[in-house]
Structure formats: C-alpha cells, structure tokens
Design an enzyme around this catalytic site. Sequence first.
Site, PDB file in Angstrom:
ATOM      1  N   ASN A 184      -1.435   9.928   7.741  1.00  0.00           N
ATOM      2  CA  ASN A 184      -0.422   9.147   8.464  1.00  0.00           C
ATOM      3  C   ASN A 184       0.522   8.422   7.496  1.00  0.00           C
ATOM      4  OD1 ASN A 184      -2.031   7.156   7.405  1.00  0.00           O
ATOM      5  ND2 ASN A 184      -2.625   6.241   9.366  1.00  0.00           N
ATOM      6  N   ASP A 214      -8.807  -0.624  -2.910  1.00  0.00           N
ATOM      7  CA  ASP A 214      -9.314  -1.073  -1.613  1.00  0.00           C
ATOM      8  C   ASP A 214     -10.822  -0.909  -1.502  1.00  0.00           C
ATOM      9  OD1 ASP A 214      -9.324   1.707  -1.544  1.00  0.00           O
ATOM     10  OD2 ASP A 214      -7.779   1.883  -0.023  1.00  0.00           O
TER      11      ASP A 214
HETATM   12  C1  GLP Z   1      -8.468   6.706   2.194  1.00  0.00           C
HETATM   13  C2  GLP Z   1      -8.136   5.715   1.041  1.00  0.00           C
HETATM   14  C3  GLP Z   1      -6.847   6.083   0.362  1.00  0.00           C
HETATM   15  C4  GLP Z   1      -6.793   7.576   0.189  1.00  0.00           C
HETATM   16  C5  GLP Z   1      -6.647   8.240   1.534  1.00  0.00           C
HETATM   17  C6  GLP Z   1      -6.726   9.756   1.483  1.00  0.00           C
HETATM   18  O1  GLP Z   1      -8.610   6.137   3.432  1.00  0.00           O
HETATM   19  N1  GLP Z   1      -8.103   4.338   1.395  1.00  0.00           N
HETATM   20  O2  GLP Z   1      -6.755   5.392  -0.874  1.00  0.00           O
HETATM   21  O3  GLP Z   1      -5.659   7.928  -0.573  1.00  0.00           O
HETATM   22  O4  GLP Z   1      -7.522   7.704   2.481  1.00  0.00           O
HETATM   23  O5  GLP Z   1      -8.018  10.228   1.309  1.00  0.00           O
HETATM   24  P1  GLP Z   1      -8.375  11.689   0.861  1.00  0.00           P
HETATM   25  O6  GLP Z   1      -7.981  11.787  -0.577  1.00  0.00           O
HETATM   26  O7  GLP Z   1      -9.851  11.810   1.052  1.00  0.00           O
HETATM   27  O8  GLP Z   1      -7.588  12.606   1.713  1.00  0.00           O
END
Ligand code: GLP
Length: 244
Positions: A135, A67
Amino acid sequence: MNVIICKNYEEMSQKAADIVVQQVTQKINSVLGLATGSTPLGLYQKLVKAYHDKDISFKDVTTYNLDEYMGLDVSHPQSYHQFMYKHLFSQIDIDLSNTHLPKNDHHHMQECAKAYHKLLSKTAIDLQILGIGSNGHIGFNEPGTPFGNEVFIVELDEQTRNDNKRFFNHIDEVPTHAITMGIKNIMRSKHILLLASGIEKSESIYHMIKGPVTENLPASILQLHPNVTVIIDEKAASKYLENA
Ligand code: GLP
C-alpha cells in the site's frame, strides 16, 4: 531518484550490499538505518558473506531500526528484535550496544515513542535501508499518515496485517499496533536506499516514482529527497516501465 532495475532478487540484493559495503568502507563508523521484512533478507545474507570474506567490518557501525510491533515480546520469533539478531547482528562483528530498535512496551507506548525520538534526534543516519508495503507504506507509515510525523505509535492497516500474516499462525496473532520512525525521521537520512521485488510491489513502486507526492502513498515523499537510490527487480518495475 536514481532508479536501478535488476533482473531478479539476487541481483537487487547484491547491488544493495555493494552500496552498504562502499558506505562502511568510506566511513567505518557509519550510522545505518535498517529495515525488516522479507525484502532486505538477501541484502543481509550478502553483508554476512562480505563480513566473512573480510570485505567489511561492522565494529564501529551504529544501527537504528525503523520500527517494531507494539506489545509483542522482544523474545517473540516475529519481533523485529529477533529478526535483526537472527539475520544480521548475531552473524557479524557489530557491538550489540550500538544496535537500536524502538522499545515496544504497550503499557507505556507514548514513553517508548518519546525515548526513540530522543535517541534519533542525537544522531544522523548516513544510509537508510527501506522496503515498501504493497500500500506504499515505508517503515510503518501507513497511507494517510502526516508527512510531519516523527516517531509515533500507529494502528496498522488491515492490508498490512494481511500482508504480514504469513509470518504468524493466524491473522489474530498479528499485532494491531506498531512503533515506527515517522516520515520526518526517514527524510533526515543522508542517503536512502529503497529495495523492492515482486509483482505485488509494482503498483506502489509506480506511484512512488511517477505519482503525485501525497500522504495517501507515503513512499511518494521520497521524490523530494535529494539522494535516493531505488533498486528493484523487473517484476516490481513492470508497471513503472509500462508507463515510462
Ligand atoms: C513491513 C515493514 C516494512 C517493510 C514492509 C514490506 O510491514 N514494517 O519496513 O518494508 O512491510 O515487507 P516485505 O519486505 O516483507 O514485503
């Protein structure tokens, strides 16, 4: 789902790195699906180390990221383009022309989605790395996203924007939209490796493994994939363990 519980973040990152090294050793031209966020940072550091130790070469590897924020210039420090370059691509021997992230021109959102979808439909991801949102989102597939979605433009949940505001100066700077692989793209991967650490992920991890398969908790779809490895630390596993 093969669930592996580790003592801490360090052990989680090492186990994940071992799996990536094994994948690329077995197939030097592997196609990897990559994630951003704080969770895979330790994994990427371990992969950089493995490259310096000559345990792995990325020379023939191709990558596709999950993404990207919409409308954030790719030179912005918080764009996922910059994240990947800084934490992984610039430190290993990967050919940059083999690395792919969705384009994110907010004047041409649907064209960007179509183009990334086209690119993905020509390939097969051998190993997809995933984190998970508090979430239950994977990639940027927020709760309520249809499981049938392929690459699409998403309006981010307030919870997700709040979770990610730590990377920006102010919540207003966090983009409202993103482009993401859909659940259908993710489910096509041959092997999925989902990582999570910390107590704030314990709820979504529990529902992902034990809850019903529902679009309200996007990661729960992984229960239907034949080859998923979940590597989590004890904190992220706590609610799952309480109810095991
Ligand atoms: C982001 C990304 C995800 C990621 C998630 C968790 O928004 N789009 O791919 O897995 O949130 O992020 P983090 O690893 O910083 O907790």
